[in-house]
Design an enzyme around this catalytic site. Structure first.
Site, PDB file in Angstrom:
ATOM      1  N   HIS A  15       0.831  -1.216   0.000  1.00  8.85           N
ATOM      2  CA  HIS A  15       0.000   0.000   0.000  1.00  8.85           C
ATOM      3  C   HIS A  15       0.865   1.266   0.000  1.00  8.85           C
ATOM      4  O   HIS A  15       0.451   2.302   0.508  1.00  8.85           O
ATOM      5  CB  HIS A  15      -0.949   0.017   1.205  1.00  8.85           C
ATOM      6  CG  HIS A  15      -1.732  -1.245   1.373  1.00  8.85           C
ATOM      7  ND1 HIS A  15      -2.850  -1.528   0.620  1.00  8.85           N
ATOM      8  CD2 HIS A  15      -1.548  -2.315   2.193  1.00  8.85           C
ATOM      9  CE1 HIS A  15      -3.332  -2.709   0.977  1.00  8.85           C
ATOM     10  NE2 HIS A  15      -2.552  -3.212   1.918  1.00  8.85           N
ATOM     11  N   GLU A  49      10.719   7.893 -16.790  1.00  6.68           N
ATOM     12  CA  GLU A  49       9.343   8.306 -17.063  1.00  6.68           C
ATOM     13  C   GLU A  49       8.911   7.891 -18.460  1.00  6.68           C
ATOM     14  O   GLU A  49       7.761   7.477 -18.675  1.00  6.68           O
ATOM     15  CB  GLU A  49       9.220   9.812 -16.883  1.00  6.68           C
ATOM     16  CG  GLU A  49       9.344  10.247 -15.434  1.00  6.68           C
ATOM     17  CD  GLU A  49       9.521  11.743 -15.257  1.00  6.68           C
ATOM     18  OE1 GLU A  49       9.411  12.203 -14.112  1.00  6.68           O
ATOM     19  OE2 GLU A  49       9.787  12.442 -16.255  1.00  6.68           O
TER      20      GLU A  49
END
Length: 455
Positions: free
Chosen positions: A154, A288
């Protein structure tokens, strides 16, 4: 020269001609088209469908055309598609004998064969690139078996692991990618040539001979399926999409890790860029882009699935649109694999920063619960005790490592002095010796197992 002009009395409208032509993209298959034609011509000669002399003349001319293209002497242009270009050039060089090449063959089974040859070549190259990436992951992991790193669930710190364990998680993903591509290659390596336009040919061709000459494992069993099947291309795109998905996931994390908030990695100059206005910036642009290009390959898969979903048997002109997404995905995947392997060889890891992070977030709380469970406390009870212990730490602004033994004992008398060793990050990692764990010795075993699979 159009390969189909006899039936028509008017030229194709110029706009329609440009719309119809596929040479700008299927020209990429020139080598596969010529290899397929040489094998087909060899078979025609051996089966006496054309004479051996004609077969030899055609094959020699095709070899010259291939060499001229590869040497930059011959430019691929002024044709409807790559098949027309090669045949037109052949006829230009050897006259009417060149027109015999297309005997017992249709562009439908020809393009299906070329496409499989192209993908087979692409997969072979990609398998080599994936294996090089996995080797690099193993090389870097071998240097980091003792480098503590927080594992996350998480996106919150969960438990301590090692950088080696993390890198090997991705090595396993890419090994599965290689397995999938290998399986895909097996299924695509059957030859449709001989299927004709849709219902095979009346000529006594030897499909098995042509398949052997081209390195196929066999031939397609049904001519309708042979010319209309694009399952192999869809499967390839699915494999490619899954591979770039894995590239995207690891680069997502490297983008985070490069920021000051994490500071786990230092970006290599060779694989990062700056800002046009902010002089201090060092941006993870390569990472990216690796993340971004994954969407492009996934889009290629969706494009082909959408194209094929409503097509009746057998060949339809819609299927001309099958190549661009596949070529795009193959080119993108190869570039991504090359650039990420280079990045991984150069990236720097901040071991001290990782170790400090691994100890934070009460990441050794599970060690406390396991400590009590090992002394006979039911795990659910041990979990509850440890939860209260963590709450005490939060309120006291202390880490588990900073608590005294006396403080531990206020939560359970079973805590002894050795609890301090139990919540030590290094010890927590070393105790995970189970298969698949992050203990240094187990990690080294995993590295050896992966290297063995790589061969």
């Amino acid at each position: 020269m159009k390969l189909w002009s006899g039936r028509f009395t008017a030229d194709l409208d110029k706009t329609a001609e440009a719309f119809n032509d596929s040479l700008p993209f299927d020209g990429a298959m020139y080598a596969q088209d010529i290899r397929g034609s040489i094998a087909h011509c060899t078979m025609l000669g051996r089966c006496s469908i054309i004479s051996e002399a004609e077969s030899n003349t055609i094959r020699a001319a095709l070899e010259c055309i291939l060499a001229d293209i590869e040497n930059g002497i011959l430019e691929i242009k002024n044709a409807e598609d790559i098949h027309s270009f090669v045949e037109n050039e052949l006829v230009l060089r050897i006259g009417d004998t060149g027109k015999k090449l297309h005997t017992a063959r249709s562009r439908n089974d020809q393009v299906a064969t070329d496409f499989r040859l192209y993908l087979r070549d692409a997969i072979d190259e990609e398998l080599a690139l994936i294996k090089a990436l996995v080797k690099t992951l193993c090389d870097r992991a071998e240097q980091e078996t003792d480098t503590a790193l927080p594992a996350y669930t998480h996106m919150q710190k969960a438990q301590p692991t090692t950088l080696a364990h993390y890198l090997l998680a991705y090595a396993n993903m890419f090994m599965r990618d290689a397995d999938r591509l290998t399986d895909c290659r097996k299924r695509l390596n059957v030859m449709p040539l001989g299927s004709g336009a849709c219902v095979a040919t009346t000529f006594p061709v030897d499909r098995a001979l042509t398949a052997k000459l081209l390195g196929f494992d066999g031939v397609t069993e049904n001519s309708l399926d042979g010319v209309s099947d694009r399952d192999f291309a869809i499967e390839y795109l699915s494999c490619a999409a899954q591979t770039v998905l894995h590239l995207s996931r690891i680069n997502e994390e490297f983008v985070y890790w490069s920021g000051e908030e994490f500071g786990f990695i230092s970006l290599p100059d060779e694989y990062s860029t700056g800002s046009s206005i902010m002089p201090q910036k060092k941006n993870p642009d390569v990472n990216e882009l690796l993340r971004g290009k994954s969407g492009r390959v996934v889009g290629d898969l969706v494009s082909l699935l959408t194209l094929m979903k409503g097509l009746p048997l057998a060949y339809n002109k819609d299927m001309q649109e099958d190549k661009e997404p596949v070529f795009d995905a193959a080119n993108t995947l190869r570039m991504c694999l090359r650039v990420f392997t280079g990045f991984l060889q150069k990236v720097g890891f901040d071991r001290e920063r990782m170790k400090r992070a691994a100890a934070g977030g009460y990441s050794c709380a599970t060690e406390c619960a396991d400590y009590l469970a090992a002394k006979g406390v039911p795990f659910r009870t041990a979990h509850e005790i440890t939860g209260k212990l963590v709450l005490y730490c939060v309120n006291s602004k202390k880490s588990l490592q900073e608590l005294s033994v006396e403080e531990y004992k206020t939560f359970s008398p079973l805590f002894e002095a050795d609890v301090k060793a139990a919540v030590d990050v290094t010890n927590a990692v070393k105790r995970r010796t189970v298969i698949g764990g992050c203990a240094p010795d187990e990690t080294k075993r995993q590295i050896a197992a992966i290297r063995k699979k790589l061969g």
